[in-house]
Design a protein around this motif. Structure first.
Motif, PDB file in Angstrom:
ATOM      1  N   LEU A 673       0.888  -1.151   0.000  1.00  0.00           N
ATOM      2  CA  LEU A 673       0.000   0.000   0.000  1.00  0.00           C
ATOM      3  C   LEU A 673       0.929   1.204   0.000  1.00  0.00           C
ATOM      4  O   LEU A 673       1.567   1.491   1.002  1.00  0.00           O
ATOM      5  CB  LEU A 673      -0.865   0.021   1.269  1.00  0.00           C
ATOM      6  N   ASN A 674       1.046   1.847  -1.172  1.00  0.00           N
ATOM      7  CA  ASN A 674       2.006   2.942  -1.266  1.00  0.00           C
ATOM      8  C   ASN A 674       1.572   3.935  -2.327  1.00  0.00           C
ATOM      9  O   ASN A 674       1.691   3.656  -3.506  1.00  0.00           O
ATOM     10  CB  ASN A 674       3.402   2.404  -1.602  1.00  0.00           C
ATOM     11  N   PRO A 675       1.105   5.090  -1.918  1.00  0.00           N
ATOM     12  CA  PRO A 675       1.060   5.516  -0.520  1.00  0.00           C
ATOM     13  C   PRO A 675      -0.285   5.282   0.144  1.00  0.00           C
ATOM     14  O   PRO A 675      -1.287   5.031  -0.509  1.00  0.00           O
ATOM     15  CB  PRO A 675       1.294   7.022  -0.629  1.00  0.00           C
ATOM     16  N   ILE A 676      -0.223   5.375   1.468  1.00  0.00           N
ATOM     17  CA  ILE A 676      -1.422   5.574   2.275  1.00  0.00           C
ATOM     18  C   ILE A 676      -1.377   7.060   2.620  1.00  0.00           C
ATOM     19  O   ILE A 676      -0.339   7.555   3.052  1.00  0.00           O
ATOM     20  CB  ILE A 676      -1.360   4.750   3.571  1.00  0.00           C
ATOM     21  N   MET A 677      -2.464   7.767   2.366  1.00  0.00           N
ATOM     22  CA  MET A 677      -2.493   9.192   2.700  1.00  0.00           C
ATOM     23  C   MET A 677      -3.012   9.315   4.131  1.00  0.00           C
ATOM     24  O   MET A 677      -4.155   8.952   4.413  1.00  0.00           O
ATOM     25  CB  MET A 677      -3.416   9.951   1.754  1.00  0.00           C
ATOM     26  N   ALA A 678      -2.150   9.807   5.016  1.00  0.00           N
ATOM     27  CA  ALA A 678      -2.542   9.903   6.419  1.00  0.00           C
ATOM     28  C   ALA A 678      -2.824  11.353   6.785  1.00  0.00           C
ATOM     29  O   ALA A 678      -2.035  12.250   6.468  1.00  0.00           O
ATOM     30  CB  ALA A 678      -1.440   9.337   7.310  1.00  0.00           C
ATOM     31  N   PHE A 679      -3.964  11.554   7.434  1.00  0.00           N
ATOM     32  CA  PHE A 679      -4.377  12.895   7.864  1.00  0.00           C
ATOM     33  C   PHE A 679      -4.564  12.892   9.377  1.00  0.00           C
ATOM     34  O   PHE A 679      -4.413  11.868  10.038  1.00  0.00           O
ATOM     35  CB  PHE A 679      -5.675  13.303   7.161  1.00  0.00           C
ATOM     36  N   GLU A 680      -4.978  14.062   9.868  1.00  0.00           N
ATOM     37  CA  GLU A 680      -5.141  14.226  11.307  1.00  0.00           C
ATOM     38  C   GLU A 680      -6.140  13.222  11.903  1.00  0.00           C
ATOM     39  O   GLU A 680      -5.948  12.728  13.000  1.00  0.00           O
ATOM     40  CB  GLU A 680      -5.638  15.644  11.562  1.00  0.00           C
ATOM     41  N   ASP A 681      -7.210  12.957  11.146  1.00  0.00           N
ATOM     42  CA  ASP A 681      -8.243  12.081  11.713  1.00  0.00           C
ATOM     43  C   ASP A 681      -8.647  10.937  10.779  1.00  0.00           C
ATOM     44  O   ASP A 681      -9.733  10.386  10.911  1.00  0.00           O
ATOM     45  CB  ASP A 681      -9.469  12.927  12.076  1.00  0.00           C
ATOM     46  N   SER A 682      -7.773  10.607   9.826  1.00  0.00           N
ATOM     47  CA  SER A 682      -8.109   9.510   8.917  1.00  0.00           C
ATOM     48  C   SER A 682      -6.869   9.074   8.150  1.00  0.00           C
ATOM     49  O   SER A 682      -5.837   9.739   8.212  1.00  0.00           O
ATOM     50  CB  SER A 682      -9.186   9.961   7.920  1.00  0.00           C
ATOM     51  N   ALA A 683      -7.008   7.961   7.447  1.00  0.00           N
ATOM     52  CA  ALA A 683      -5.924   7.488   6.590  1.00  0.00           C
ATOM     53  C   ALA A 683      -6.540   6.627   5.498  1.00  0.00           C
ATOM     54  O   ALA A 683      -7.406   5.798   5.778  1.00  0.00           O
ATOM     55  CB  ALA A 683      -4.926   6.667   7.408  1.00  0.00           C
ATOM     56  N   PHE A 684      -6.124   6.854   4.248  1.00  0.00           N
ATOM     57  CA  PHE A 684      -6.677   6.094   3.121  1.00  0.00           C
ATOM     58  C   PHE A 684      -5.562   5.583   2.233  1.00  0.00           C
ATOM     59  O   PHE A 684      -4.657   6.340   1.886  1.00  0.00           O
ATOM     60  CB  PHE A 684      -7.552   6.988   2.228  1.00  0.00           C
ATOM     61  N   ALA A 685      -5.668   4.334   1.820  1.00  0.00           N
ATOM     62  CA  ALA A 685      -4.755   3.844   0.791  1.00  0.00           C
ATOM     63  C   ALA A 685      -5.198   4.453  -0.533  1.00  0.00           C
ATOM     64  O   ALA A 685      -6.386   4.454  -0.852  1.00  0.00           O
ATOM     65  CB  ALA A 685      -4.813   2.329   0.728  1.00  0.00           C
ATOM     66  N   VAL A 686      -4.245   5.000  -1.295  1.00  0.00           N
ATOM     67  CA  VAL A 686      -4.598   5.493  -2.633  1.00  0.00           C
ATOM     68  C   VAL A 686      -3.908   4.680  -3.726  1.00  0.00           C
ATOM     69  O   VAL A 686      -4.154   4.871  -4.898  1.00  0.00           O
ATOM     70  CB  VAL A 686      -4.293   7.005  -2.816  1.00  0.00           C
ATOM     71  N   ASP A 687      -3.013   3.782  -3.335  1.00  0.00           N
ATOM     72  CA  ASP A 687      -2.409   2.880  -4.321  1.00  0.00           C
ATOM     73  C   ASP A 687      -2.152   1.551  -3.627  1.00  0.00           C
ATOM     74  O   ASP A 687      -1.651   1.527  -2.499  1.00  0.00           O
ATOM     75  CB  ASP A 687      -1.094   3.468  -4.864  1.00  0.00           C
ATOM     76  N   ALA A 688      -2.517   0.475  -4.279  1.00  0.00           N
ATOM     77  CA  ALA A 688      -2.352  -0.840  -3.655  1.00  0.00           C
ATOM     78  C   ALA A 688      -2.032  -1.873  -4.717  1.00  0.00           C
ATOM     79  O   ALA A 688      -2.500  -1.778  -5.854  1.00  0.00           O
ATOM     80  CB  ALA A 688      -3.634  -1.233  -2.927  1.00  0.00           C
ATOM     81  N   ARG A 689      -1.191  -2.824  -4.338  1.00  0.00           N
ATOM     82  CA  ARG A 689      -0.759  -3.869  -5.272  1.00  0.00           C
ATOM     83  C   ARG A 689      -0.723  -5.190  -4.524  1.00  0.00           C
ATOM     84  O   ARG A 689      -0.296  -5.248  -3.377  1.00  0.00           O
ATOM     85  CB  ARG A 689       0.663  -3.555  -5.722  1.00  0.00           C
ATOM     86  N   ILE A 690      -1.178  -6.252  -5.187  1.00  0.00           N
ATOM     87  CA  ILE A 690      -1.065  -7.586  -4.588  1.00  0.00           C
ATOM     88  C   ILE A 690      -0.558  -8.551  -5.653  1.00  0.00           C
ATOM     89  O   ILE A 690      -1.098  -8.588  -6.761  1.00  0.00           O
ATOM     90  CB  ILE A 690      -2.434  -8.085  -4.056  1.00  0.00           C
ATOM     91  N   SER A 691       0.473  -9.303  -5.341  1.00  0.00           N
ATOM     92  CA  SER A 691       0.899 -10.363  -6.257  1.00  0.00           C
ATOM     93  C   SER A 691       0.817 -11.706  -5.535  1.00  0.00           C
ATOM     94  O   SER A 691       0.953 -11.784  -4.316  1.00  0.00           O
ATOM     95  CB  SER A 691       2.313 -10.098  -6.775  1.00  0.00           C
ATOM     96  N   LEU A 692       0.572 -12.750  -6.349  1.00  0.00           N
ATOM     97  CA  LEU A 692       0.374 -14.090  -5.760  1.00  0.00           C
ATOM     98  C   LEU A 692       1.612 -14.932  -5.978  1.00  0.00           C
ATOM     99  O   LEU A 692       2.329 -14.769  -6.949  1.00  0.00           O
ATOM    100  CB  LEU A 692      -0.833 -14.767  -6.405  1.00  0.00           C
TER     101      LEU A 692
END
Ligand code: ADP
Ligand code: MG
Length: 692
Positions: A673-692
Motif C-alpha cells: 500500500l504505497n502511498p497511504i495518505m494519512a491525515f489528522e483524523d483519517s488514513a486512506f490507501a490510494v495505491d495498492a498492489r497484490i501479487s500471488l
C-alpha cells in the motif's frame, strides 16, 4: 529427553583406531584425559586394545548397555553399523564421519537409509558430519568430541550446526577463563535439531546461558517457539552469519542450502526474545557476564573507576545504547565524600583516583549496591604499581559474590605481570574485559535481556468484521486464470473485505465511462491506467492527478489509451485526496514462516530515506505500536514544525488488519500500500498492489 546423550554412562567408538592422529583414537584419548566417569568401549575387529583400553570386535560384544556410540567409519558402512547398534539397544549415535547429504544424492540416500534403521530402533542420531557433545559436569565429564578445548565446569551451554564456530566460541570462553557446561555441534542435523538441544538446555538447571550460532533456520516456526519458551526462562544469545550475499553464499554451500534471507532471522530473533549479536567477540564477552551476573533490574548504570578517560569511552557506549548514568543519591554522595580522597570525583562516574585503595573501591561499591537509583555497576580498574591491586580485586570479588546487582569490569593491566590480580578476579567470577567499550557493550547486553523480559508482547487483535471468504474467492479466481498480479479492482475489493480504508474509486472501461465515474465520485479525481503489464504507473505516465472536470478526465484517459496499447487496459478513477503524509505499508511472504510486515514513510521517502521497519506476522498491538515509534521519521507522525500529526490509531489498526489479511491469505506473495495518505483524523490507501 536428551539425557542419555548429554549424560552418558558408557561410550563406544565404532572405528576406534590405534593411529594417534585418527578421530577414532582422539575421541578415546579425550574421554580418558577429560576424566570420563563411565565405561569406554573401543570397537575394532583388528585390535585387542587401544590406548590401554580393551577393544571389542563388534558393538554386540560390549559387556554392558551403551548410551552413546561414536561412528568414525566410511559413510557406506554406517547403515549396517546402525542396524547392529539397534540390536544392541544403543540409545544415541554420534556420526563424526562425513560423506552424507553434504556431498550429494548418493550421500542423501545413505542418510535416508540409516535414518530408517535408527527410527526402527528408536536411536537418536547426532550429525552426521559433526563433532559431538561435551559435558563438563564433574559427575560425568563426557568429552564425546574430537576437538581440543578442555572446558572447566561452568554455566554456559553452546549449540551450533557448525563445529568450527562452536569451537571458536568455546575457545573464546576458555581464553577468558570462563567454564562451559554443555557443548553440542550437530553438523547435518538429520535427526536431533538445534531447537531440540536449546529446549534441553532450557530445562537444565545448571545452564544459566544458552549460546547458539545459526547460518539459516530449517524450521523457523519451531525454532521461534522453542526460543520464545527458553528465552523467557534464561538468556538465549545468538548470532546469525551470512549477512552479506557473499556470506550467505558461503553459508549455503556450508549447510546445504539452509541459508535464508537475513531479515527474517533477525525478526525471528527479535520476536522470540533472543539477545542477538553480529560479532562473535561481543557474543562471547556477553555470555561470560550472563554466566556469573544477575540480570539487572533496570538500565541505570553506576560507574566506579580509578582513571577517567576510559570511563568516558564507556559512557558514550552506554548512553548511545539508551542506558542511563543517573546522578547518585545524596546518601551515596555523603558516604563517598567521607570515605574517598578529597579530590576524588563523587559524581557518576565516580573517580576514586589512581591512588585509590581497596577501602575506597569497597566503599564506592557498597554505596552503589545500596543506592536504589543504580541497577548495575561498571568498574574501571587500571593497576598502578603504587597501590595494592590484589586487595582491590579481593574487595570487588567479595561484593560480586553477593550477586546483588550485576557488574562488569574493564581491567587495564599487563596480564603477564599482574597475574595475581587477574587470577583473583577470574576465580571470583568477575567478568573482566581489556577495553572499556567492550565492557560497556556487555553491560548493554545485560540490560537488553532485562528489556526483553519486561517488554510488552501485546495481543493479536481479533477483528470481527473481516470477510475472508470474499477475499479468498477473488484470489482463487485470479489463480485459476493463471494471473500473478491482481487487478486494481480485485485489490481494492480485498482491502474492503478487511476493513482497510481506501480512497473511493470506480473502474471504467472507456474514457466516457471514466467521465461518468468521476461525476459519481465528485471532483477532483485521479485517473490511473490499470493493466497487468503496468507496474510503476506514474513512471510510465499512467497517473493523472487533480482532474477538476469531465473534460480533464476524458483527455487524461484518452491520452493513456493512446500510450498503452494493451488489450486489458482499464481506467481506475479515484477520488483525489491531496495533502496527507504519505505512508507505506506492505507484506512479503517468507516460506515456512508467514509474512514480513513493513511500515514506513511512503511516496518519494521510500526510495530516498528507506525509512521502513519490519515485523513478523501475526503483528500484535504492542508490536504495531513499536513499529510506528521506531521509524526514523516517527516525529512526523506525531506532528512537527507546525505540521499537524496524523491519526496514529488508524495507522496502528491498518498495520494489524494488514497482518490479519496476509495471515488469512497465505497465497499472497507480496502486497504493498504505497502511498497511504494519512491525515489528522483519517488514513486512506490510494495505491495498492497484490501479487500471488
Ligand atoms: P505508482 O506508485 O504506480 O506510480 P500511485 O497510484 O502511487 O502510482 O500514484 C503516484 C503518486 O500520485 C502517489 O505517490 C501520490 O503522491 C499521488 N496520488 C495517487 N493517487 C492519489 C490520490 N487518490 N490522491 C492524492 N494523490 C494521489
Ligand atoms: Mg504507488
Amino acid at each position: 529427553m536428551l539425557d542419555s546423550l548429554f549424560k552418558p554412562k558408557s561410550v563406544a567408538v565404532i572405528g576406534a583406531s590405534t593411529r594417534e592422529l585418527h578421530i577414532g583414537n582422539r575421541v578415546i584419548r579425550n574421554l580418558v584425559e577429560f576424566g570420563f566417569k563411565g565405561a569406554i568401549y573401543p570397537i575394532n575387529p583388528g585390535s585387542d586394545e587401544i590406548r590401554g583400553i580393551k577393544c571389542y570386535k563388534s558393538i554386540l560384544d560390549c559387556p554392558d548397555n551403551v548410551d552413546v556410540v561414536h561412528m568414525v567409519i566410511p559413510a557406506k558402512l554406517v547403515p549396517q553399523a546402525v542396524e547392529e547398534c539397534g540390536k544392541k539397544g544403543v540409545k544415541n549415535i554420534i556420526i563424526n564421519s562425513g560423506g552424507f547429504s553434504e556431498t550429494g544424492p548418493e550421500g542423501i540416500a545413505i542418510e535416508k537409509d540409516f535414518m530408517e534403521k535408527a527410527k526402527k530402533y528408536g536411536i537418536r542420531m547426532l550429525g552426521p558430519n559433526c563433532q559431538g557433545i561435551i559435558n563438563s559436569d564433574p559427575d560425568c565429564r563426557a568429552y564425546c568430541n574430537f576437538t581440543f578445548t578442555r572446558p572447566d565446569p561452568g554455566y554456559i551451554s553452546i549449540v551450533s550446526l557448525s563445529g568450527g564456530v562452536a569451537e571458536v566460541i568455546h575457545q573464546g570462553f576458555s581464553e577468558m577463563g570462563v567454564g562451559t557446561r554443555f557443548y553440542a555441534s550437530n553438523g547435518n542435523a538429520c535427526d536431533i535439531t538445534i531447537p531440540e538441544i536449546i529446549r534441553y538446555y532450557g530445562n537444565d538447571d545448571k545452564t544459566r546461558v544458552v549460546v547458539t550460532y545459526v547460518e539459516g533456520l530449517r524450521d523457523p516456526v519451531n525454532f521461534m517457539d522453542v526460543a520464545t519458551e527458553v528465552a523467557g526462562k534464561k538468556p538465549v544469545l545468538a548470532m546469525k552469519a551470512g549477512r552479506t550475499s557473499e556470506g550467505a553464499q558461503a553459508a549455503a554451500s556450508h549447510t546445504g542450502g539452509l541459508a535464508k534471507e537475513d531479515l527474517a532471522t533477525d525478526l525471528i530473533f527479535k520476536k522470540a526474545g533472543i539477545v542477538s549479536f553480529q560479532d562473535e567477540g561481543e557474543l562471547i564477552h556477553a555470555a561470560a557476564a550472563f554466566a556469573s551476573q544477575p540480570v539487572p533490574k533496570g538500565n541505570r548504570v553506576g560507574l566506579i573507576t580509578n582513571t577517567g578517560g576510559p570511563a568516558v569511552i564507556a559512557t558514550d557506549v552506554l548512553v548511545g545504547a539508551g542506558l542511563k548514568i543517573p546522578p547518585l543519591s545524596g546518601k551515596t554522595r555523603n558516604i563517598l565524600s567521607e570515605k574517598l580522597f578529597k579530590d576524588a570525583s563523587i559524581n557518576n562516574p565516580v573517580d576514586v583516583l589512581a591512588t585509590g585503595t581497596a577501602e575506597h573501591y569497597r566503599a564506592a561499591l557498597d554505596a552503589m549496591m545500596d543506592d536504589d537509583g543504580i541497577d548495575c555497576i561498571y568498574i574501571g580498574l587500571v593497576t598502578p604499581f603504587f597501590v595494592d591491586t590484589d586487595s582491590i580485586a579481593r574487595e570487588i570479588v567479595e561484593v560480586n559474590r553477593q550477586r546483588k546487582k550485576p557488574m562488569v569490569c574493564n581491567l587495564m593491566t599487563d596480564r603477564r605481570q599482574w597475574t595475581e590480580t587477574v587470577d583473583i578476579l577470574r576465580k571470583g567470577e568477575v567478568p573482566c574485559y581489556s577495553l572499556p567499550g567492550a565492557a560497556a557493550r556487555v553491560m548493554c547486553a545485560l540490560v537488553a535481556y532485562r528489556n526483553i523480559l519486561d517488554r510488552e508482547k501485546g495481543t493479536v487483535k481479533d477483528f470481527k468484521d473481516t470477510d475472508k471468504a470474499a477475499a479468498e474467492k477473488i484470489i482463487k479466481a485470479a489463480a485459476a486464470a493463471g494471473r500473478k498480479m491482481l487487478s486494481a479492482g480485485e485489490v481494492y475489493k480485498i482491502l474492503e473485505a478487511y476493513g482497510i480504508p481506501a480512497a473511493p474509486w470506480r473502474m471504467a472501461l472507456t474514457p466516457e465511462e471514466a467521465v461518468k465515474a468521476a461525476g459519481e465520485l465528485g471532483f477532483p479525481v485521479v485517473v490511473k491506467a490499470d493493466a497487468e503489464s503496468i507496474i510503476h504507473k506514474s513512471d510510465m505516465g499512467g497517473v493523472a492527478v487533480n482532474l477538476k472536470d469531465g473534460d480533464a478526465v476524458k483527455m487524461a484517459a484518452s491520452d493513456m489509451k493512446g500510450k498503452f496499447k494493451t488489450a486489458d487496459l482499464k481506467f481506475f478513477v479515484q477520488k483525489f485526496i491531496p495533502g496527507g503524509l504519505e505512508i507505506i505499508a506492505g507484506a512479503k511472504a517468507e516460506e515456512g514462516l508467514g509474512h514480513i510486515i513493513m511500515f514506513g514513510l511512503g511516496g518519494i521517502y521510500v526510495e530516498i530515506m528507506k525509512d521502513v521497519v519490519f515485523s513478523l506476522t501475526p503483528v500484535t498491538d504492542a508490536e504495531a505500536d513499536e513499529m510506528l515509534s521506531s521509524i526514523k521519521g516517527a516525529a512526523l507522525l506525531s506532528g512537527a514544525r507546525g505540521r499537524k500529526g496524523v491519526d496514529r490509531e488508524k495507522l496502528l489498526e491498518l498495520v494489524q488488519r494488514l497482518s490479519r489479511l496476509v495471515t488469512d491469505l497465505p497465497e499472497i506473495k507480496e502486497m504493498d500500500l504505497n502511498p497511504i495518505m494519512a491525515f489528522e483524523d483519517s488514513a486512506f490507501a490510494v495505491d495498492a498492489r497484490i501479487s500471488l
